[in-house]
Write a protein that holds these residues in place. Sequence first.
Motif: not given
Length: 367
Positions: A155-183
Motif C-alpha cells: 500500500y505504501s513504502k512503509s508497509d514493506i518489511q524484511t521477511c521474518g522467515t529468511c531474514g531478507g536473504s530470499g532463501t532458506v537452508t535445510s539440512q539432511q543427514r546422510t551416511p556421508f555426513g550432513i548436507f
Amino acid sequence: MMDKRDYYEVLGLQKGASDDEIKRAFRKMAKKYHPDVNKEPGAEEKFKEVNEAYEVLSDPQKKATYDQFGHAGMEGANFGGSGFGGFEDFSDIFGSFFGGGFGGRSKGQNSGPRKGNDRFMQMRIDFMDAIFGKEEEITIDVDDQCNACGGTGAYSKSDIQTCGTCGGSGTVTSQQRTPFGIFQSQSVCPDCQGSGKSIKRKCDHCHGRGYEHKRVKLNIKIPAGIQSGQQVRVPNKGERGVNGGSNGDLYIEILVTRHKTFTRDGNDIRISVPISAVDATLGCKIDVPTVYGDVELTIPAGTQYGQQFRLRGKGVKSARGAQGDQFVEITIEIPTKISRDEKELYEKIRSKKSQESPFERFKKAFK
C-alpha cells in the motif's frame, strides 16, 4: 621440480585401502585444506594435491594402473576435468562443509529485481506489406506492472518489511543427514518467494501481486523492406519481472507470404515474363509488372530464352536506404496449335532461311 608424493600417503592411507576408506579420507583432508577454511600458505596446493589423489584412487581403472605402475602410469592423464571421481558437482560435496560451495551464497542474492523472460510469437504478412511496411493490430494477454504501487505490491513504502522467515536473504537452508555426513541445501523462501520482503498492508489495486493481468491491443509497426525470419521487438510486453523488475520483451517473427509472380532475392525482385517467338525474333515493347506499377521494357530483336533485363531502382528499399533492382527473365512460348494461315507463314520462313538452323550447327560440332 619435486617428485609427487604417493597418492595413498597424500590421503593418509595404506595401499589397498577400500573405496569407503578412500572416500572418508578424502572428505577429511579436503575439509582440512579447503581454501575457504584454511588460509595458511600452501593450503591451496595441498587441496589440489588431495583432489588429484582422490581422482585417481576413486576411479577403479586409474587406481589399478597406479597400483601397478605408480606415477609413471599416470603420465598424460587429465586431472581437474570433471573432478572428484563419483561426485558430479563440486558444490554438492562441499555444500555440507561450507553452506553452499565456494564462499557460500551472498545474502539477498535472490531478493533484487530481475527482468522477466522474453516472449516470442509469429506473424504472417502479405508480400506487398513486407515491401512497403504496415501497421498490424494484435491482441495479447500481458501482466503489466501495477501503476498504483509501482510493482511492490504494498500500500505504501512503509508497509514493506524484511521477511521474518529468511531474514531478507530470499532463501532458506535445510539440512539432511546422510551416511556421508550432513548436507545443506538452499531453496527459495516459501513466504516471500525470494524477494526477502514481507508486506504489512497490501496494495488495494493489485491486492499485493504487484502486477495486473490485462488483455491489451497493440499496434505493431512492420518496417518497409522486412524479410521472412526477421523480428520486430515490442518492449516490456514479455513475461512479468521478478521482485519488481521490468517485464521482458515481446519478439514477433515475421513470415512473408509468397507472391504468385514476384520472387524476392535480398533487395532485388525477380520475375519471369513470357513472349512469343515472333516478338523475340523481331523485338517488341512490353509493359512489365513491378511492385510500383507497370514499366515499359524494350525487348531487342533476337532476344534469347532466359535472357535477363534489369529495371534499376524497381526492387526493395531497405531500412538503410539502399534500393534494389528488378530483374526480368524472358521466356519464349511456342504455340501448340496454329491456324492454317500461320502454318503457311512458318513454312515460307523455313524455306527461305538464309542461314543454318541451330540443329545443323549442333550436328556440325560432332564432325
